[in-house]
Write a protein that holds these residues in place. Structure first.
Motif, short mmCIF file in Angstrom:
data_model
loop_
_atom_site.label_atom_id
_atom_site.label_comp_id
_atom_site.label_asym_id
_atom_site.label_seq_id
_atom_site.Cartn_x
_atom_site.Cartn_y
_atom_site.Cartn_z
N VAL A 165 24.75 35.06 6.45
CA VAL A 165 26.08 34.94 7.03
C VAL A 165 26.42 36.23 7.75
O VAL A 165 26.28 37.32 7.19
N GLN A 166 26.88 36.12 9.00
CA GLN A 166 27.35 37.30 9.73
C GLN A 166 28.86 37.45 9.53
O GLN A 166 29.61 36.47 9.63
N ILE A 167 29.28 38.67 9.21
CA ILE A 167 30.70 38.93 8.93
C ILE A 167 31.45 39.17 10.23
O ILE A 167 31.17 40.13 10.95
N PRO A 168 32.43 38.30 10.56
CA PRO A 168 33.16 38.47 11.83
C PRO A 168 34.33 39.44 11.69
O PRO A 168 34.75 39.81 10.58
N GLU A 169 34.85 39.88 12.83
CA GLU A 169 36.09 40.66 12.83
C GLU A 169 37.19 39.85 12.15
O GLU A 169 37.30 38.65 12.35
N GLY A 170 37.98 40.49 11.32
CA GLY A 170 39.07 39.80 10.65
C GLY A 170 38.73 39.23 9.30
O GLY A 170 39.60 38.71 8.59
N SER A 171 37.46 39.31 8.90
CA SER A 171 37.09 38.80 7.57
C SER A 171 37.74 39.64 6.48
O SER A 171 37.79 40.88 6.57
N ARG A 175 23.17 46.03 8.37
CA ARG A 175 24.04 46.31 9.51
C ARG A 175 23.53 45.53 10.72
O ARG A 175 22.41 45.02 10.73
N ALA A 176 24.36 45.46 11.76
CA ALA A 176 23.98 44.75 12.97
C ALA A 176 22.67 45.31 13.52
O ALA A 176 22.49 46.53 13.60
N ASN A 177 21.75 44.43 13.85
CA ASN A 177 20.46 44.79 14.45
C ASN A 177 19.57 45.61 13.51
O ASN A 177 18.65 46.30 13.96
N GLU A 178 19.84 45.56 12.21
CA GLU A 178 19.00 46.26 11.24
C GLU A 178 18.50 45.24 10.21
O GLU A 178 19.15 44.23 9.95
N PRO A 179 17.34 45.49 9.61
CA PRO A 179 16.82 44.57 8.59
C PRO A 179 17.69 44.60 7.34
O PRO A 179 18.34 45.61 7.04
N MET A 180 17.72 43.49 6.61
CA MET A 180 18.51 43.43 5.38
C MET A 180 17.72 44.01 4.23
O MET A 180 16.51 43.83 4.12
N THR A 181 18.44 44.71 3.34
CA THR A 181 17.85 45.32 2.15
C THR A 181 18.76 45.07 0.96
O THR A 181 19.89 44.58 1.12
N ILE A 182 18.30 45.44 -0.23
CA ILE A 182 19.16 45.37 -1.42
C ILE A 182 20.33 46.32 -1.22
O ILE A 182 20.13 47.50 -0.95
N PRO A 183 21.57 45.85 -1.34
CA PRO A 183 22.72 46.74 -1.12
C PRO A 183 22.86 47.78 -2.21
O PRO A 183 22.66 47.50 -3.39
N LEU A 184 23.21 49.00 -1.82
CA LEU A 184 23.47 50.06 -2.78
C LEU A 184 24.88 49.89 -3.35
O LEU A 184 25.73 49.23 -2.75
N GLN A 217 31.09 45.91 6.86
CA GLN A 217 31.68 46.18 8.16
C GLN A 217 31.57 44.93 9.02
O GLN A 217 30.72 44.07 8.78
N ALA A 218 32.43 44.84 10.02
CA ALA A 218 32.34 43.71 10.95
C ALA A 218 30.98 43.74 11.64
O ALA A 218 30.50 44.80 12.05
N GLY A 219 30.35 42.59 11.76
CA GLY A 219 29.04 42.49 12.38
C GLY A 219 27.89 42.57 11.41
O GLY A 219 26.74 42.30 11.78
N ASP A 220 28.18 42.95 10.15
CA ASP A 220 27.13 42.99 9.14
C ASP A 220 26.63 41.58 8.84
O ASP A 220 27.34 40.59 9.05
#
Length: 220
Positions: free
Chosen positions: A150-156, A179-188, A194-197
């Protein structure tokens, strides 16, 4: 990323090898001399000692690690290691054997980020192999499980929240973030949305739509 693995038995060894093959830094904590020799022969940095002891974990640089996985066959050792890791801001993964009662599971589950059952994963892999398929952990941890990105939109309403704080419907949970345009990893533990994540979640199919709507801030 940097990981501390407590225990270099069957589960710890395979976990460490996988992380190492993906380019992550891995430090092993082990007290058995034969296992230490095996880990060192495979190129791992090893700290000899009891993973339940804080000074041993300090020597393994747990304060600088992104996560700690306590994977020995001793639940008390695993839990103690996770508590030291939690104190140092690490993501914590606790191994527990499947023969423990439900109340034991609940007691420990409240204090760590994830609990794994090696026996359950092994059974899922065996089932998949027998059926002639490829082993996919996400698809086989439960009998019915769906994964989605799922991509997080502005206003979420999720923007500004830490990933680990997100409370989704039913059994849904976030297992990766990017983050946008970055590979997904286990979150710290400190990672905030952030918007776009993008976030990856797993859920029972019945609650997947509601989880998506919550993350995006859409009405049901």
């Amino acid at each position: 990323m940097k990981f501390v693995i407590v225990g270099y038995g069957r589960v710890g060894m395979r976990t460490a090898r996988t992380l190492q093959s993906e380019g992550h830094e891995v430090i092993i904590v082990e007290r058995d001399h034969d296992k230490i020799a095996r880990a060192e022969s495979e190129g791992f940095a090893v700290v000899e000692g009891d993973g339940a002891e804080e000074d041993v974990l300090d020597a393994a640089e747990v304060a600088d690690a992104d996560a700690i996985a306590a994977l020995t066959g001793d639940l008390n050792t695993n839990f103690a290691a996770c508590m030291v890791g939690k104190h140092n801001g690490c993501r914590t993964v606790l191994r527990i054997d499947e023969d423990y009662r439900e109340e034991i599971y609940e007691k420990y589950a409240e204090d760590v980020d994830e609990i794994i059952y090696p026996e359950r994963l092994g059974a899922a892999g065996a089932k998949t192999a027998l059926l002639g398929g490829d082993f996919n952990v996400l698809a086989d941890i439960t009998e019915q499980l769906s994964a989605a990105s799922v991509q997080i939109p502005e206003g979420s309403p999720m923007i500004g929240k830490r990933v680990v704080e997100i409370d989704l419907p039913a059994d849904a949970r976030v297992y990766a973030h990017g983050r946008a345009n970055e590979p997904m990893t286990i979150p710290l533990p400190q990672t905030a949305i952030q918007a776009g994540d993008s976030v990856a979640l797993i859920s029972h199919p019945d609650s997947l739509a509601a989880a998506r709507e919550q993350l995006r801030g859409e009405s049901a």
